[in-house]
Design a protein around this motif. Sequence first.
Motif, PDB file in Angstrom:
ATOM      1  N   ASN A  65      11.933  14.641  -4.204  1.00 27.72           N
ATOM      2  CA  ASN A  65      11.751  13.645  -3.156  1.00 27.72           C
ATOM      3  C   ASN A  65      12.165  14.300  -1.834  1.00 27.72           C
ATOM      4  O   ASN A  65      13.344  14.585  -1.630  1.00 27.72           O
ATOM      5  N   LEU A  90       0.339  15.445  -2.114  1.00 30.36           N
ATOM      6  CA  LEU A  90       1.258  14.329  -2.334  1.00 30.36           C
ATOM      7  C   LEU A  90       1.121  13.869  -3.764  1.00 30.36           C
ATOM      8  O   LEU A  90       0.035  13.522  -4.212  1.00 30.36           O
ATOM      9  N   ALA A 109       6.876   9.013  -4.073  1.00 29.54           N
ATOM     10  CA  ALA A 109       6.119  10.177  -3.632  1.00 29.54           C
ATOM     11  C   ALA A 109       7.037  11.396  -3.645  1.00 29.54           C
ATOM     12  O   ALA A 109       8.185  11.330  -3.217  1.00 29.54           O
ATOM     13  N   GLU A 155       2.897  11.490  -7.042  1.00 30.12           N
ATOM     14  CA  GLU A 155       3.754  10.339  -7.273  1.00 30.12           C
ATOM     15  C   GLU A 155       4.332  10.412  -8.670  1.00 30.12           C
ATOM     16  O   GLU A 155       3.629  10.717  -9.622  1.00 30.12           O
ATOM     17  N   ARG A 158      -0.440   5.519   4.744  1.00 32.67           N
ATOM     18  CA  ARG A 158      -0.376   4.386   3.803  1.00 32.67           C
ATOM     19  C   ARG A 158       0.170   3.135   4.477  1.00 32.67           C
ATOM     20  O   ARG A 158      -0.299   2.037   4.228  1.00 32.67           O
ATOM     21  N   GLN A 162      12.599  13.169   0.998  1.00 32.69           N
ATOM     22  CA  GLN A 162      13.514  12.386   1.829  1.00 32.69           C
ATOM     23  C   GLN A 162      14.972  12.707   1.514  1.00 32.69           C
ATOM     24  O   GLN A 162      15.863  12.357   2.289  1.00 32.69           O
ATOM     25  N   TYR A 175       3.460  15.219   3.414  1.00 33.89           N
ATOM     26  CA  TYR A 175       4.055  14.044   2.764  1.00 33.89           C
ATOM     27  C   TYR A 175       4.254  12.923   3.789  1.00 33.89           C
ATOM     28  O   TYR A 175       3.844  11.790   3.580  1.00 33.89           O
ATOM     29  N   ARG A 176       4.852  13.283   4.923  1.00 37.60           N
ATOM     30  CA  ARG A 176       5.134  12.262   5.953  1.00 37.60           C
ATOM     31  C   ARG A 176       3.851  11.699   6.561  1.00 37.60           C
ATOM     32  O   ARG A 176       3.762  10.506   6.831  1.00 37.60           O
ATOM     33  N   ASN A 183       0.985  11.409   5.032  1.00 39.02           N
ATOM     34  CA  ASN A 183       0.409  10.536   4.013  1.00 39.02           C
ATOM     35  C   ASN A 183       1.157   9.214   3.911  1.00 39.02           C
ATOM     36  O   ASN A 183       0.540   8.165   3.757  1.00 39.02           O
ATOM     37  N   ILE A 184       2.469   9.249   4.004  1.00 41.57           N
ATOM     38  CA  ILE A 184       3.264   8.021   3.953  1.00 41.57           C
ATOM     39  C   ILE A 184       2.932   7.150   5.159  1.00 41.57           C
ATOM     40  O   ILE A 184       2.720   5.949   5.030  1.00 41.57           O
ATOM     41  N   ASN A 185       2.858   7.744   6.343  1.00 41.47           N
ATOM     42  CA  ASN A 185       2.532   6.975   7.542  1.00 41.47           C
ATOM     43  C   ASN A 185       1.127   6.407   7.463  1.00 41.47           C
ATOM     44  O   ASN A 185       0.884   5.276   7.897  1.00 41.47           O
TER      45      ASN A 185
END
Length: 76
Positions: free
Chosen positions: A26, A4, A11, A6, A72, A28, A65-66, A68-70
């Motif tokens: 990105n 991941l 991210a 930034e 956070r 997303q 990625y997902r 790590n985002i969750n």
Amino acid sequence: IGRLLEAGGIAVIKVTRLDGKVMYINPQLIESIESTPDTVITFTSGKKHLVQEDAETIVEQIYTYRRNINFRVLEG
């Protein structure tokens, strides 16, 4: 795989274009990933990029990625 990164607080995941240049995207904004036999990433804007990584590698990066985002969100 799955690192991941930034860029400017957003991210991103790292991919390599066919010409060898590194690109940070990105995840997303990815609409689809195809192997034709080159890997084609299509973004929600309709823009397409050919990359060296295979589709499975990119999907693994997106999963990481997902996660790590969750993580956070749960930490915050």
